[in-house]
Motif scaffolding. Structure first.
Motif, short mmCIF file in Angstrom:
data_model
loop_
_atom_site.label_atom_id
_atom_site.label_comp_id
_atom_site.label_asym_id
_atom_site.label_seq_id
_atom_site.Cartn_x
_atom_site.Cartn_y
_atom_site.Cartn_z
N LEU A 63 0.84 -1.19 0.00
CA LEU A 63 0.00 0.00 0.00
C LEU A 63 0.88 1.25 0.00
N VAL A 64 0.60 2.16 -0.93
CA VAL A 64 1.36 3.40 -1.07
C VAL A 64 0.39 4.57 -1.20
N PRO A 65 0.78 5.76 -0.76
CA PRO A 65 -0.13 6.90 -0.94
C PRO A 65 -0.28 7.25 -2.43
N GLY A 66 -1.47 7.76 -2.80
CA GLY A 66 -1.66 8.21 -4.17
C GLY A 66 -0.84 9.45 -4.46
N TYR A 67 -0.83 10.37 -3.49
CA TYR A 67 -0.08 11.61 -3.67
C TYR A 67 1.33 11.40 -3.13
N THR A 68 2.29 11.20 -4.04
CA THR A 68 3.70 11.01 -3.68
C THR A 68 4.54 11.10 -4.94
N ALA A 69 5.85 11.07 -4.78
CA ALA A 69 6.75 10.98 -5.93
C ALA A 69 6.55 9.60 -6.57
N VAL A 70 6.69 9.55 -7.87
CA VAL A 70 6.47 8.28 -8.58
C VAL A 70 7.45 7.21 -8.09
N ALA A 71 8.58 7.62 -7.53
CA ALA A 71 9.59 6.67 -7.03
C ALA A 71 9.01 5.73 -5.98
N THR A 72 8.08 6.21 -5.16
CA THR A 72 7.49 5.35 -4.13
C THR A 72 6.81 4.15 -4.79
N TRP A 73 6.09 4.42 -5.87
CA TRP A 73 5.38 3.35 -6.60
C TRP A 73 6.37 2.47 -7.35
N MET A 74 7.36 3.08 -8.00
CA MET A 74 8.33 2.33 -8.81
C MET A 74 9.15 1.38 -7.94
N ALA A 75 9.45 1.79 -6.71
CA ALA A 75 10.23 0.93 -5.81
C ALA A 75 9.50 -0.39 -5.59
N VAL A 76 8.17 -0.30 -5.47
CA VAL A 76 7.38 -1.51 -5.26
C VAL A 76 7.43 -2.39 -6.50
N THR A 77 7.25 -1.79 -7.68
CA THR A 77 7.25 -2.60 -8.91
C THR A 77 8.61 -3.28 -9.12
N LEU A 78 9.69 -2.63 -8.71
CA LEU A 78 11.03 -3.22 -8.88
C LEU A 78 11.20 -4.50 -8.06
N THR A 79 10.40 -4.68 -7.02
CA THR A 79 10.48 -5.92 -6.24
C THR A 79 9.66 -7.04 -6.88
N GLY A 80 8.83 -6.67 -7.87
CA GLY A 80 7.91 -7.64 -8.46
C GLY A 80 6.53 -7.59 -7.83
N ALA A 81 6.40 -6.87 -6.73
CA ALA A 81 5.10 -6.72 -6.07
C ALA A 81 4.30 -5.61 -6.76
N GLU A 82 3.05 -5.46 -6.34
CA GLU A 82 2.18 -4.47 -6.98
C GLU A 82 1.87 -3.32 -6.02
N PRO A 83 2.11 -2.07 -6.47
CA PRO A 83 1.72 -0.95 -5.62
C PRO A 83 0.20 -0.75 -5.67
N VAL A 84 -0.40 -0.56 -4.50
CA VAL A 84 -1.84 -0.30 -4.43
C VAL A 84 -2.02 1.08 -3.80
N GLY A 85 -2.59 2.00 -4.57
CA GLY A 85 -2.72 3.38 -4.11
C GLY A 85 -3.80 3.55 -3.06
N VAL A 86 -3.49 4.35 -2.04
CA VAL A 86 -4.45 4.70 -1.00
C VAL A 86 -4.49 6.22 -0.96
N ASP A 87 -5.69 6.77 -0.80
CA ASP A 87 -5.80 8.23 -0.88
C ASP A 87 -5.23 8.90 0.37
N VAL A 88 -5.02 10.21 0.26
CA VAL A 88 -4.34 10.96 1.32
C VAL A 88 -5.30 11.92 2.00
N ASP A 89 -4.84 12.45 3.12
CA ASP A 89 -5.58 13.48 3.84
C ASP A 89 -5.30 14.82 3.14
N PRO A 90 -6.35 15.60 2.81
CA PRO A 90 -6.12 16.83 2.04
C PRO A 90 -5.36 17.92 2.82
#
Ligand SMILES: *Cc1c(COP(=O)(O)O)cnc(C)c1O
Length: 382
Positions: free
Chosen positions: A88-115
């Motif tokens: 689980l990763v925040p939706g609002y973040t640098a794309v690197a947070t999501w890419m780090a997950v994909t590099l492990t072979g796992a899937e990033p799942v976006g969770v929304d943030v507090d405004p």
């Protein structure tokens, strides 16, 4: 600055050369020390920096790596996260947070943030959990500490790993503790624009877990404990001696740099309060103020007006990770993140910004907001 120049003050969004100039003798000395040592990669400067960073964060280990992305992906790999699993990763973040997950072979799942805080909304975690959820990566975005209390309580109940993304929050604190000391481990980036920046790329993982630290030291260099004998399959993600030496020169100034960031942010919060259409970011006692991100329903017009007045702005980030082409297959709907992406704009905020420059930014934002005082839709306030 002369008064003639003051009349047309131009405030760049960032000024990396000014940051280096402020520390020139220490950086020159660091450079000379490394050149004379004859060691360029993973030597005594890296070891000393790792010790100093761990002490600063209050952790037993810091492991230098090549970037913030690597700090995240190697940590997740060291923890055994991989294919078939979700993180689980925040939706609002640098794309690197999501890419780090994909590099492990796992899937990033976006969770929304507090405004208000721009960080992961813990109330939404449970709805995103599946039997494949292995880890959650709260991000201290813009330097605002994520709600780790709530995230850790939820994660421990479900035996889900917590890895902090502290790439924008060097020196931020939560209940008196530095970020980087929560969860299983934390990732830092030393990309030049970060609160603690190298003169090039760099990253580190902080952790209190001896076994995890050991594994990360293997992973960052071909799985070697002894040179040439790969114990596990590893990577090449090493921190240079030169970058470590530069970072050692900068680390002692991090707290005073952050104090200056805070003083500027407090002035912005104070003097930009109540302008038509403008929504200011949420404050926090332990905020490291990496970025000062405001919201405005007419963001493009505000940016153009500021540009006319010589004030540099940027958007962090124009396209949220789940809306990039790379993640086009992600079906996630993250309404808060998507709204923020349309309204956010970052104002100049860095330790070298003088009081005159801060006043110029404030004056320009006030003039601009008042100039096109608007049909502020109710959307601006939520
Ligand atoms: C900068 C950043 C990263 C990645 O760091 P790099 O050193 O550029 O790889 C990861 N997460 C966040 C939130 C960042 O801001």
């Amino acid at each position: 600055m002369t008064s003639a120049a003051e009349a047309r003050v131009v405030v760049p969004f960032l000024d990396m050369a000014a940051a280096a100039a402020a520390l020139r003798p220490q950086l020159d000395a660091a450079f000379a020390r490394v050149l004379e040592s004859g060691r360029w990669v993973l030597g005594p400067e890296v070891a000393a920096f790792e010790r100093e960073l761990a002490d600063y964060c209050g952790t037993s280990h810091a492991i230098g790596v090549a970037s913030g992305l690597d700090a995240l992906q190697l940590t997740l790999r060291a923890l055994g996260v991989g294919p078939g699993e979700e993180v689980l990763v925040p939706g609002y973040t640098a794309v690197a947070t999501w890419m780090a997950v994909t590099l492990t072979g796992a899937e990033p799942v976006g969770v929304d943030v507090d405004p208000q805080t721009f960080t992961l909304d813990p109330a939404l975690l449970e709805a995103a959990r599946t039997p494949r959820t292995r880890a959650v990566v709260p991000v201290h975005l813009c330097g605002h500490p994520a709600d780790l209390d709530a995230v850790e309580a939820w994660a421990s109940e479900h035996e889900i790993l917590v890895v902090e993304d502290a790439c924008q929050a060097h020196g931020a604190t939560l209940e008196g503790r530095r970020v980087g000391s929560f969860g299983a481990a934390a990732a830092f980036s030393f990309y030049p624009t970060k609160n603690l920046g190298a003169i090039g790329d760099g990253g580190a993982v902080t952790t209190n877990d001896d076994a995890l630290a050991d594994k990360l030291r293997l992973l960052r260099m071909y799985g070697w404990r002894e040179r040439g004998d790969s114990e596990i399959k590893g990577d090449n993600s090493r921190l240079d001696e030169l970058q470590a030496a530069f970072l050692r020169a900068r680390l002692p100034l991090l707290d005073s740099d952050n104090a200056r960031r805070r003083a500027i942010a407090e002035r912005y919060l104070d003097e930009l309060d109540g302008l038509p259409g403008l929504v200011l970011p949420g404050a926090h006692d332990g905020h490291a103020w990496h970025l000062f991100v405001v919201r405005h329903p007419q963001r493009a017009a505000l940016r153009a007006a500021l540009d006319d007045r010589g004030i540099g702005t940027l958007i962090h980030y124009e396209v949220p990770p789940h809306r990039t082409r790379a993640f086009a297959a992600t079906s996630a709907a993250l309404p808060v993140t998507e709204r923020l992406a349309e309204e956010i704009v970052s104002l100049p905020l860095y330790p070298q910004l003088g009081d005159d420059a801060v006043a110029a930014v404030i004056g320009a934002v006030r003039d601009s907001c008042e100039a096109f005082c608007c049909s502020t839709s109710s959307s601006a306030s939520s």
